[in-house]
Design a protein around this motif. Structure first.
Motif, short mmCIF file in Angstrom:
data_model
loop_
_atom_site.label_atom_id
_atom_site.label_comp_id
_atom_site.label_asym_id
_atom_site.label_seq_id
_atom_site.Cartn_x
_atom_site.Cartn_y
_atom_site.Cartn_z
N ALA A 199 -5.24 -3.84 -15.76
CA ALA A 199 -5.93 -4.17 -14.39
C ALA A 199 -4.73 -4.87 -13.40
O ALA A 199 -4.68 -4.85 -12.32
CB ALA A 199 -7.02 -5.14 -14.78
N ARG A 200 -3.76 -5.99 -14.08
CA ARG A 200 -2.79 -6.50 -13.26
C ARG A 200 -1.99 -5.31 -12.65
O ARG A 200 -1.43 -5.43 -11.70
CB ARG A 200 -2.10 -7.36 -14.00
CG ARG A 200 -0.87 -8.14 -13.30
CD ARG A 200 -1.64 -9.29 -12.29
NE ARG A 200 -0.53 -9.57 -11.42
CZ ARG A 200 -0.17 -9.43 -10.27
NH1 ARG A 200 -0.15 -8.04 -9.92
NH2 ARG A 200 0.79 -9.95 -9.59
N ALA A 201 -1.58 -4.23 -13.46
CA ALA A 201 -0.85 -3.17 -12.98
C ALA A 201 -1.30 -2.49 -11.57
O ALA A 201 -0.76 -2.24 -10.71
CB ALA A 201 -0.45 -2.04 -14.06
N ARG A 202 -2.66 -2.40 -11.92
CA ARG A 202 -3.46 -1.91 -10.85
C ARG A 202 -3.42 -2.69 -9.57
O ARG A 202 -3.31 -2.14 -8.27
CB ARG A 202 -4.93 -1.62 -11.04
CG ARG A 202 -5.89 -1.32 -10.02
CD ARG A 202 -6.30 -0.06 -9.79
NE ARG A 202 -7.23 -0.06 -8.93
CZ ARG A 202 -7.81 1.10 -8.40
NH1 ARG A 202 -7.23 2.29 -8.32
NH2 ARG A 202 -8.84 0.93 -7.48
N GLN A 203 -3.60 -3.77 -9.94
CA GLN A 203 -3.68 -5.00 -8.58
C GLN A 203 -2.32 -4.88 -8.06
O GLN A 203 -2.13 -4.89 -6.63
CB GLN A 203 -3.94 -6.44 -9.23
CG GLN A 203 -4.12 -7.44 -8.13
CD GLN A 203 -4.11 -8.62 -8.92
OE1 GLN A 203 -4.02 -8.73 -10.16
NE2 GLN A 203 -3.93 -9.69 -8.03
N ALA A 204 -1.19 -4.79 -8.64
CA ALA A 204 0.29 -4.84 -8.01
C ALA A 204 0.26 -3.29 -6.99
O ALA A 204 0.79 -3.63 -6.27
CB ALA A 204 1.28 -4.72 -8.95
N VAL A 205 -0.42 -2.41 -7.37
CA VAL A 205 -0.15 -0.99 -6.55
C VAL A 205 -1.20 -1.33 -5.44
O VAL A 205 -0.84 -1.28 -4.19
CB VAL A 205 -0.76 0.12 -7.62
CG1 VAL A 205 -0.95 1.29 -6.70
CG2 VAL A 205 0.34 0.39 -8.69
N VAL A 206 -2.42 -1.61 -5.64
CA VAL A 206 -3.37 -1.83 -4.55
C VAL A 206 -2.70 -2.88 -3.67
O VAL A 206 -3.05 -2.79 -2.25
CB VAL A 206 -4.81 -2.33 -5.11
CG1 VAL A 206 -5.86 -2.50 -4.11
CG2 VAL A 206 -5.18 -1.31 -6.13
N SER A 207 -2.42 -4.11 -3.99
CA SER A 207 -1.93 -5.10 -3.09
C SER A 207 -0.85 -4.89 -2.38
O SER A 207 -0.15 -5.58 -1.41
CB SER A 207 -1.82 -6.37 -3.78
OG SER A 207 -0.59 -6.22 -4.78
N GLY A 208 0.01 -3.78 -2.92
CA GLY A 208 1.28 -3.56 -2.16
C GLY A 208 2.35 -4.33 -2.73
O GLY A 208 3.56 -4.16 -2.16
N GLU A 209 2.28 -4.97 -3.65
CA GLU A 209 3.27 -5.76 -4.33
C GLU A 209 4.56 -5.08 -4.65
O GLU A 209 5.88 -5.55 -4.75
CB GLU A 209 2.98 -6.67 -5.50
CG GLU A 209 1.99 -7.68 -5.18
CD GLU A 209 1.32 -8.28 -6.44
OE1 GLU A 209 1.61 -9.45 -7.11
OE2 GLU A 209 0.20 -7.61 -7.01
N ILE A 210 4.29 -3.73 -5.09
CA ILE A 210 5.51 -2.96 -5.62
C ILE A 210 5.87 -1.96 -4.54
O ILE A 210 6.56 -1.02 -4.77
CB ILE A 210 5.15 -2.35 -6.88
CG1 ILE A 210 3.95 -1.34 -6.88
CG2 ILE A 210 5.32 -3.40 -7.93
CD1 ILE A 210 3.93 -0.22 -7.95
N GLY A 211 5.33 -2.13 -3.45
CA GLY A 211 5.46 -1.30 -2.24
C GLY A 211 4.93 0.16 -2.33
O GLY A 211 3.50 -0.08 -3.10
N LYS A 212 5.26 1.21 -1.87
CA LYS A 212 4.87 2.52 -2.10
C LYS A 212 4.92 3.00 -3.41
O LYS A 212 6.28 3.45 -3.83
CB LYS A 212 5.28 3.50 -0.96
CG LYS A 212 4.59 4.64 -0.91
CD LYS A 212 5.15 5.51 0.39
CE LYS A 212 4.45 7.00 0.50
NZ LYS A 212 4.23 7.82 -0.74
N PRO A 213 4.13 3.32 -4.24
CA PRO A 213 4.50 3.76 -5.70
C PRO A 213 5.10 5.25 -5.48
O PRO A 213 4.46 5.94 -4.91
CB PRO A 213 3.01 3.88 -6.31
CG PRO A 213 1.78 3.75 -5.42
CD PRO A 213 2.65 3.10 -4.04
#
Ligand SMILES: NC(=O)c1ccc[n+]([C@@H]2O[C@H](COP(=O)([O-])OP(=O)(O)OC[C@H]3O[C@@H](n4cnc5c(N)ncnc54)[C@H](O)[C@@H]3O)[C@@H](O)[C@H]2O)c1
Length: 338
Positions: free
Chosen positions: A134-148
C-alpha cells in the motif's frame, strides 16, 4: 449502533477459517450468521470455534436464506462462479476468494450476474491491503517517485503445494502469479498491454509431469509505458520471498520481506537475522483481516468495494496471456485474449 451485517461463510477450509476469525474478533459491524461446507465436520468445527449459530452442508441454502446479507465464498475455485451467480440472483453482496473461476467464460457469466443484480463483489486480492504494498502504491499515486518507469516483483513460495493440489490448481500463473498480476496493475496504475513469459521446471520434475511449471519470469508492458518483471518460483529455501520495487523519474520505492522480529545477531562469523515469515498465512495475517474489514465497511456504507470483479478478471486475463506466451514462445498482447 446499526444492525450488524449478517454474513454466511461458504467453505470452512484454510482461508475460510482465516476470514471467520477476522469477523469473529475484529469486525463489530458484521456477524457470521452461518457457515456451510460439504465437509460437515469442518462446518461444525468452524461453527463451534467461532460461535456461529448455524452450520450447513449446503451453501445454496444459506445463499437463499433471507436473513443473510452477504456471503464469503471460500470454497475450492471450481465452485466460485456458480456460487457468485446464485448469490447475485439472491441479491446478496459477495466476497470471493481468488481466482474468480477457472475459465474466462465462467468469470464473464458470474460478473454479468453481479452487474444485473446490482450487488457488490470483492475479490480476495489481499496483498493490496499489505502495509508495504500500500505504501509503494501511495508513492506512485502521490508522485513521490516521479513518473514510474519500471516495476519489479519477486514472489516465491517457501515450498510447492502437494502434487494433488498442483493438478487441480489451474497452474502457476492462474493459482499463484495471479496475485502478482493484480499487484502489478495496482502499483503501475495502468492496464497491461503485452506479456512475455519464460517458464520452466526447476524445483520438482513431478510438477512438470503434472503439466505445470514451477519457475517463471514474466515481462509486462503496461499501457502507460511502464515495463515490469515478475519473478515467481514455487520454492525459496529461506521462506516466503515477497518483494517489490517501483522505479521512477524522481526516485524508487522498495519493500522487503517481513521478519518475525527485527533482531540482528552478530558473531565472529557473520551478522544475521532470522528468516522471513514463512508463508502467506503469517506474512499476510494483517492484510487478510484488513480486506474483510474494508469489505464490510464498504457494504455498510453503500460504497464501492476496494477490489472488484473487473480486477479479478483483468488479473486472470494476464495469467491466460502468460500461459499462451509460454506455450507459443512469443510475446502475447492482452487484446488477443479478450
Ligand atoms: N487470497 C489468498 O491468499 C488465498 C489463500 C489460500 C486460498 N485461497 C483461495 O481460497 C479458496 C479455498 O482455498 P483453501 O486453501 O481454503 O482450500 P481448502 O481445501 O482448505 O478449503 C476449501 C473448503 O471448501 C469446501 N468445499 C469444496 N467444495 C464445496 C462445495 N461445493 N460446497 C461447500 N463447501 C465446499 C471443502 O470441503 C473445504 O473445506 C481457493 O479458491 C483458493 O485459491 C486464497
Amino acid at each position: 449502533m446499526s444492525t450488524p451485517l449478517n454474513i454466511a461463510l461458504l467453505g470452512a477450509g484454510r482461508i475460510g477459517q482465516v476470514h471467520a476469525r477476522t469477523i469473529a474478533y475484529r469486525v463489530a459491524s458484521a456477524r457470521l450468521a452461518a457457515v456451510a461446507d460439504v465437509n460437515t465436520a469442518a462446518a461444525e468445527a468452524c461453527a463451534a470455534q467461532y460461535r456461529i449459530p448455524k452450520a450447513s452442508a449446503d451453501p445454496l441454502q444459506l445463499i437463499n436464506d433471507p436473513g443473510i446479507d452477504a456471503v464469503l465464498i471460500c470454497t475450492t475455485t471450481d465452485t466460485h462462479a456458480n456460487f457468485i451467480e446464485a448469490a447475485a440472483r439472491a441479491g446478496k453482496h459477495i466476497f470471493c476468494e481468488k481466482p474468480v473461476a477457472m475459465t474466462l467464460a465462467e468469470i464473464d457469466r458470474a460478473l454479468a450476474a453481479v452487474d444485473k443484480a446490482g450487488v457488490q463483489l470483492q475479490i480476495g486480492f489481499n496483498r493490496r491491503f499489505d502495509a508495504n504494498f500500500a505504501r509503494a502504491r501511495q508513492a506512485v499515486v502521490s508522485g513521490e517517485i516521479g513518473k514510474p518507469a519500471m516495476l519489479h516483483i519477486i514472489s516465491r513460495d517457501p515450498a510447492p503445494p502437494p502434487l494433488a493440489y498442483v493438478k487441480i490448481s489451474g497452474g502457476l500463473f492462474i493459482d499463484m502469479a495471479i496475485h502478482d498480476f493484480d499487484i502489478a496493475r495496482f502499483l503501475s496504475g495502468s492496464e497491461v498491454d503485452e506479456v512475455y513469459a519464460h517458464a520452466d521446471v526447476t524445483v520438482d520434475p513431478a510438477i512438470g509431469e503434472a503439466g505445470d511449471i514451477d519457475t517463471a519470469v514474466t515481462l509486462l508492458r503496461f499501457k502507460n509505458g511502464v515495463i515490469g518483471t515478475i519473478d515467481n518460483c514455487r520454492r525459496a529455501s529461506y521462506g516466503y520471498d515477497q518483494r517489490v520495487e517501483v522505479f521512477g523519474s524522481a526516485g524508487a520505492i522498495q519493500t522487503g520481506n517481513v521478519h518475525p522480529n527485527v533482531a540482528t545477531l552478530s558473531d565472529g562469523a557473520s551478522v544475521r537475522q532470522d528468516l522471513p515469515l514463512n508463508f502467506f498465512m503469517q506474512r499476510y495475517t494483517e492484510a487478510y483481516a484488513s480486506e474483510i474489514e474494508q469489505f464490510v465497511a464498504a457494504i455498510n456504507a453503500k460504497q464501492p468495494v476496494p477490489v472488484n470483479g473487473q480486477d479479478g478478471r483483468a488479473a486472470f486475463v494476464i495469467a491466460l496471456a502468460a500461459q499462451r506466451s509460454v506455450a507459443e514462445r512469443r510475446p502475447v498482447r492482452i487484446s488477443e485474449i479478450q
